[in-house]
Motif scaffolding. Structure first.
Motif, PDB file in Angstrom:
ATOM      1  N   TRP A  20      16.717  29.630   5.456  1.00  0.00           N
ATOM      2  CA  TRP A  20      17.394  30.426   6.486  1.00  0.00           C
ATOM      3  C   TRP A  20      16.435  30.790   7.617  1.00  0.00           C
ATOM      4  N   SER A  45      33.426  35.752   7.438  1.00  0.00           N
ATOM      5  CA  SER A  45      32.117  35.940   8.032  1.00  0.00           C
ATOM      6  C   SER A  45      32.190  36.636   9.378  1.00  0.00           C
ATOM      7  N   PRO A  48      31.623  42.092   9.663  1.00  0.00           N
ATOM      8  CA  PRO A  48      30.280  42.451   9.184  1.00  0.00           C
ATOM      9  C   PRO A  48      30.251  42.827   7.720  1.00  0.00           C
ATOM     10  N   THR A  49      31.198  43.657   7.276  1.00  0.00           N
ATOM     11  CA  THR A  49      31.198  44.107   5.877  1.00  0.00           C
ATOM     12  C   THR A  49      31.414  42.947   4.932  1.00  0.00           C
ATOM     13  N   SER A  50      32.381  42.098   5.255  1.00  0.00           N
ATOM     14  CA  SER A  50      32.664  40.934   4.411  1.00  0.00           C
ATOM     15  C   SER A  50      31.495  39.967   4.416  1.00  0.00           C
ATOM     16  N   GLY A  51      30.825  39.797   5.572  1.00  0.00           N
ATOM     17  CA  GLY A  51      29.678  38.901   5.649  1.00  0.00           C
ATOM     18  C   GLY A  51      28.524  39.374   4.795  1.00  0.00           C
ATOM     19  N   ARG A  52      28.242  40.674   4.846  1.00  0.00           N
ATOM     20  CA  ARG A  52      27.157  41.207   4.007  1.00  0.00           C
ATOM     21  C   ARG A  52      27.485  41.050   2.531  1.00  0.00           C
ATOM     22  N   LEU A  53      28.755  41.292   2.174  1.00  0.00           N
ATOM     23  CA  LEU A  53      29.162  41.158   0.779  1.00  0.00           C
ATOM     24  C   LEU A  53      28.992  39.720   0.297  1.00  0.00           C
ATOM     25  N   SER A  54      29.333  38.749   1.165  1.00  0.00           N
ATOM     26  CA  SER A  54      29.181  37.346   0.794  1.00  0.00           C
ATOM     27  C   SER A  54      27.717  36.990   0.582  1.00  0.00           C
ATOM     28  N   ARG A  55      26.846  37.523   1.466  1.00  0.00           N
ATOM     29  CA  ARG A  55      25.420  37.238   1.307  1.00  0.00           C
ATOM     30  C   ARG A  55      24.859  37.842   0.022  1.00  0.00           C
ATOM     31  N   TYR A  56      25.238  39.088  -0.254  1.00  0.00           N
ATOM     32  CA  TYR A  56      24.783  39.733  -1.493  1.00  0.00           C
ATOM     33  C   TYR A  56      25.271  38.958  -2.719  1.00  0.00           C
TER      34      TYR A  56
END
Length: 328
Positions: A20, A45, A48-56
Motif C-alpha cells: 500500500w 468504500s 468513511p466509516t464503511s471504508g475503515r471497517l473494511s480495512r480493519y
C-alpha cells in the motif's frame, strides 16, 4: 504451552502495508480485484466509516492467515522415552532343499519353508516397537521388505514367498552382505541379523568368509539357525531306510558366523525346537539408548483457518443483507 513451528512466517504480516505504501508513493492506480460471484464492496468504500471497517476487517483476516501459516501447536509436558527397540534383518533361505517335508505342524507333514512361515509369524508379531526387514536368498539375495515398523507387511511379504523363486542353490554370503549393506546406512543402529538356512553356501558373488569380515567391520551381530531334521524314513526299492536330510547343512560355517560376530548358532530339528529358539531370541536384551525427553505436539493451525472462514462468511452474509435492504 503454545509454540510456532514456522515463526519466521510472521515476516509476511507487513507485506500488504508495504504494498500500500509503495502504491501510494508511485501514485499508480490499481484496480481492485473483482470476483464475479461475490458482491463488491466498492460502494461501501465511498463512506468513511464503511471504508475503515473494511480495512480493519482485512487486517484481521490477514492476521489470522499469517498466524495459521506460522503453524501454531500446543506442546504438552515433557515425557521421558527410552529407545529400546531393536533393528533386525531376517534372511530366509528359498533354495530347493527347503521343500523337503521333514517337519510337522499339528501332526501334519509339511516342508521346511511352510514350517518356517508358521513359526516366524508369531515371532514377527511379538516384535512390537522393533524395525524389521526381510531378505530372501537362493541363487542370489534381494530385499523383500526394507526396514519398517509395519510388522503386518513383513508377515505378508514372508507368506507370499515361494520356493525356487530365485533359483535352486544357496547364496549365504550374498544374503549377509546385502543385510550388512542395509545396516551400514544407519550408524546408530544395534544391527541384528537372523539367518535361517538348511544348507551350505553354493552360489553368489560374496563368500561367507568375505561376508563375515564385512559384518564384523560394521558391527553386525548374526544369529544363525540351521533348519532340518536329522533323520527321516523313506521308502526304497529294498524297503524302508533311514536317511539324514540335513547332511548338506554346514554347521561349522554357521557356528563361525555367529560366534565371531557375538551372536549364537541354533539347531532347529523340529517345529518345537524352532519355536524355542525364537523364544530364546526374545529374551535377549535390546540395546537401550539414552533417555530422551519428548513433548507431545497438537496442531492448532486449523483454529485460525476456521476463524478466517467464519469471518468471511459473516462479512459476505452481512453484505448480501445490506444490498437487499438497499434494493428492497
Amino acid at each position: 504451552m503454545i509454540d510456532f513451528a514456522w515463526f519466521w512466517a510472521i515476516l509476511a504480516w507487513p507485506l500488504p502495508l508495504i504494498y500500500w505504501r509503495l502504491r501510494k508513493a508511485y501514485k499508480q492506480p490499481v484496480q481492485p480485484l473483482q470476483v464475479t460471484y461475490l458482491p463488491t464492496m466498492a460502494s461501501a468504500s465511498s463512506q468513511p466509516t464503511s471504508g475503515r471497517l473494511s480495512r480493519y476487517l482485512g487486517v484481521f483476516i490477514w492476521t489470522l492467515l499469517v498466524v495459521a501459516l506460522m503453524r501454531p501447536q500446543w506442546l504438552g509436558e515433557p515425557v521421558a522415552a527410552k529407545n529400546e527397540a531393536r533393528e533386525m534383518m531376517i534372511a530366509v533361505d528359498l533354495s530347493g532343499s527347503m521343500e523337503i517335508a521333514d517337519m510337522t505342524i499339528a501332526g501334519e507333514q509339511v516342508d521346511r519353508l511352510s514350517m518356517l512361515k508358521h513359526v516366524m509369524r508369531d515371532f514377527i508379531e511379538r516384535r512390537v516397537g522393533d524395525r524389521l526387514g526381510l531378505v530372501l536368498f537362493a541363487d542370489t539375495a534381494y530385499v523383500q521388505a526394507p526396514m519398517t515398523f509395519d510388522r503386518e507387511t513383513v508377515k505378508d511379504m514372508l507368506d507370499e514367498t515361494v520356493l525356487r523363486l530365485i533359483g535352486e542353490r544357496t547364496a549365504i554370503g550374498d544374503a549377509i552382505a546385502l543385510s550388512v549393506k542395509r545396516f551400514a546406512e544407519r550408524e546408530q543402529s544395534n544391527k541384528i541379523l537372523v539367518l535361517v538356512t538348511d544348507g551350505q553356501n553354493t552360489a553368489g558373488n560374496v563368500s561367507p568368509e568375505q561376508a563375515l569380515q564385512l559384518a564384523k567391520y560394521y558391527d553386525v551381530k548374526i544369529y544363525t539357525i540351521g533348519v532340518g531334521a536329522e533323520e527321516i524314513i523313506v521308502d526304497g526299492f529294498f524297503g524302508q531306510r533311514r536317511v539324514n536330510p540335513s547332511r548338506d547343512l554346514d554347521e561349522g560355517m554357521l557356528r563361525q558366523l555367529a560366534t565371531e560376530t557375538g551372536g549364537e548358532y541354533f539347531r532347529a530339528r523340529s517345529t518345537e525346537e524352532l519355536e524355542r529358539i525364537y523364544t530364546q531370541l526374545d529374551s535377549y536384551e535390546p540395546v537401550q539408548g539414552e533417555n530422551q525427553l519428548r513433548r507431545p505436539q497438537t496442531a492448532l493451525y486449523y483454529w485460525p483457518l476456521g476463524a478466517t472462514w467464519l469471518v468471511l462468511m459473516l462479512a459476505l452474509f452481512a453484505r448480501i443483507r445490506t444490498i437487499r435492504r438497499q434494493h428492497g
